[in-house]
Design a protein around this motif. Structure first.
Motif, PDB file in Angstrom:
ATOM      1  N   THR A 102       0.829  -1.209   0.000  1.00 31.12           N
ATOM      2  CA  THR A 102       0.000   0.000   0.000  1.00 31.12           C
ATOM      3  C   THR A 102       0.866   1.263   0.000  1.00 31.12           C
ATOM      4  O   THR A 102       0.364   2.349  -0.272  1.00 31.12           O
ATOM      5  CB  THR A 102      -0.931   0.032   1.231  1.00 31.12           C
ATOM      6  N   ARG A 103       2.148   1.113   0.311  1.00 32.66           N
ATOM      7  CA  ARG A 103       3.060   2.258   0.337  1.00 32.66           C
ATOM      8  C   ARG A 103       3.978   2.298  -0.883  1.00 32.66           C
ATOM      9  O   ARG A 103       4.317   3.381  -1.372  1.00 32.66           O
ATOM     10  CB  ARG A 103       3.912   2.241   1.609  1.00 32.66           C
ATOM     11  N   THR A 104       4.397   1.146  -1.336  1.00 32.79           N
ATOM     12  CA  THR A 104       5.359   1.084  -2.429  1.00 32.79           C
ATOM     13  C   THR A 104       4.819   0.180  -3.533  1.00 32.79           C
ATOM     14  O   THR A 104       4.586  -1.008  -3.311  1.00 32.79           O
ATOM     15  CB  THR A 104       6.707   0.533  -1.930  1.00 32.79           C
ATOM     16  N   LEU A 105       4.617   0.755  -4.700  1.00 36.30           N
ATOM     17  CA  LEU A 105       4.044   0.019  -5.828  1.00 36.30           C
ATOM     18  C   LEU A 105       5.138  -0.415  -6.797  1.00 36.30           C
ATOM     19  O   LEU A 105       6.024   0.375  -7.146  1.00 36.30           O
ATOM     20  CB  LEU A 105       3.022   0.892  -6.568  1.00 36.30           C
ATOM     21  N   VAL A 112      12.467   3.619 -11.170  1.00 41.07           N
ATOM     22  CA  VAL A 112      13.449   4.374 -10.384  1.00 41.07           C
ATOM     23  C   VAL A 112      14.857   3.867 -10.663  1.00 41.07           C
ATOM     24  O   VAL A 112      15.125   2.662 -10.604  1.00 41.07           O
ATOM     25  CB  VAL A 112      13.150   4.248  -8.872  1.00 41.07           C
ATOM     26  N   LYS A 113      15.772   4.788 -10.928  1.00 38.72           N
ATOM     27  CA  LYS A 113      17.150   4.413 -11.212  1.00 38.72           C
ATOM     28  C   LYS A 113      17.882   4.106  -9.918  1.00 38.72           C
ATOM     29  O   LYS A 113      17.677   4.746  -8.893  1.00 38.72           O
ATOM     30  CB  LYS A 113      17.854   5.538 -11.971  1.00 38.72           C
ATOM     31  N   VAL A 114      18.767   3.118  -9.980  1.00 41.62           N
ATOM     32  CA  VAL A 114      19.540   2.708  -8.811  1.00 41.62           C
ATOM     33  C   VAL A 114      20.523   3.798  -8.403  1.00 41.62           C
ATOM     34  O   VAL A 114      20.791   4.005  -7.217  1.00 41.62           O
ATOM     35  CB  VAL A 114      20.299   1.394  -9.115  1.00 41.62           C
ATOM     36  N   ALA A 115      21.058   4.515  -9.375  1.00 35.82           N
ATOM     37  CA  ALA A 115      22.023   5.587  -9.105  1.00 35.82           C
ATOM     38  C   ALA A 115      21.779   6.741 -10.077  1.00 35.82           C
ATOM     39  O   ALA A 115      20.968   6.631 -11.002  1.00 35.82           O
ATOM     40  CB  ALA A 115      23.451   5.057  -9.229  1.00 35.82           C
ATOM     41  N   LEU A 157      10.000   8.322  -2.523  1.00 37.17           N
ATOM     42  CA  LEU A 157      10.438   8.737  -3.838  1.00 37.17           C
ATOM     43  C   LEU A 157      10.517  10.245  -3.861  1.00 37.17           C
ATOM     44  O   LEU A 157       9.560  10.929  -3.502  1.00 37.17           O
ATOM     45  CB  LEU A 157       9.462   8.255  -4.913  1.00 37.17           C
ATOM     46  N   THR A 158      11.662  10.779  -4.304  1.00 32.96           N
ATOM     47  CA  THR A 158      11.833  12.226  -4.343  1.00 32.96           C
ATOM     48  C   THR A 158      10.867  12.844  -5.340  1.00 32.96           C
ATOM     49  O   THR A 158      10.757  12.393  -6.473  1.00 32.96           O
ATOM     50  CB  THR A 158      13.270  12.593  -4.743  1.00 32.96           C
TER      51      THR A 158
END
Length: 272
Positions: A102-105, A112-115, A157-158
């Motif tokens: 419910t928080r992270t899909l 999202v990139k690792v770096a 997530l920024t």
């Protein structure tokens, strides 16, 4: 017994045998053995471990065969976490809290990139994301050698777009003084005048229209721009082509800096 009588007896015996239900000793094909689940776990902690099912346990209670935590206690526990900022005081509970679907899909995580480098790949699973994201990030550090809060394991997530959750942003700015500088001053100069230093890694949180509008007038406009003096507000006496009174946010995060300045802008600065 005559030959004809014996033959008749054999025929009757065969009929009796064929009429009996057949029994088989073969193993039914629809009965199988399910494969045993093998968990992935964190490796960072000395005492606690979080598995990829969202359970947290001490290292000694980990199942040596399955590498899973015992199925007891709260799954996806957010113990020691600030759920608004999505930051935790413990790495293992950060991973557990992050794993909650419910928080992270997954569909967001795989983007999202690792770096930061352009060649860096993306996360493949939610566990990879949580285990990587919850490690100490540069955003949780002040002056490169100290944490600004005990909640320094974060998985959020920024957000770099207008409309970000203000409560979440302000929570992540706890311990930081947000100062509107004088026209023409850099953030280094603004913070130094208060006996503080500019916190470079917090500029990205201020580089959003809804955040700037909490501290500056902006006169109804917030414009995308590019320059080392942003986020900032354009001075009223600036030339008309510079949009006097407007707030400016940078479209290029890498350009954000503490030492940038412009003669016609007032900077919004994070000081500590």
């Amino acid at each position: 017994m005559s030959t004809s009588g014996f033959s008749l007896f054999l025929c009757l015996l065969k009929l009796v045998v064929l009429s009996l239900p057949l029994r088989t000793s073969a193993i039914r094909k629809d009965i199988g053995f399910s494969e045993e689940r093998i968990c992935r776990t964190t490796v960072q902690g000395r005492y606690l471990i979080s598995d990829d099912e969202g359970n947290v346990c001490d290292a000694l209670s980990l199942d040596s065969r399955t590498r899973c935590c015992p199925l007891k206690g709260e799954r996806f526990s957010c113990q020691g976490c600030n759920v608004l900022s999505q930051c935790c005081s413990s790495y293992e509970f950060c991973v557990s809290c992050c794993l909650n679907p419910t928080r992270t899909l997954l569909e967001k995580v795989v983007k999202v990139k690792v770096a930061k480098p352009a060649t860096a790949g993306t996360y493949k699973t939610v566990f990879d994301f949580c285990a990587g994201r919850c490690r100490h990030s540069s955003e949780s550090v002040v002056h490169e050698n100290a944490y600004h809060s005990k909640f320094h394991h974060c998985f959020s997530l920024t957000s770099n777009a207008s409309g970000a959750n203000l409560t979440q942003v302000e929570t992540r700015l706890l311990g930081i003084d947000i100062i509107v500088g004088r026209q023409g001053d850099s953030c280094d100069a603004v913070c130094k005048s208060r006996g503080q230093l500019c916190v470079m890694n917090k500029l990205s949180l201020l580089n959003q229209c809804d955040v700037m509008q909490r501290y500056m007038t902006c006169k109804g406009s917030c414009l995308a721009s590019s320059g080392p003096d942003q986020p900032a507000e354009v001075a009223d006496d600036a030339p008309r082509d510079l949009y006097p009174g407007a707030c400016l946010y940078s479209r290029t995060q890498s350009m954000l800096s503490c030492d940038g300045s412009h003669q016609y802008t007032r900077r919004l600065c994070p000081c500590a």
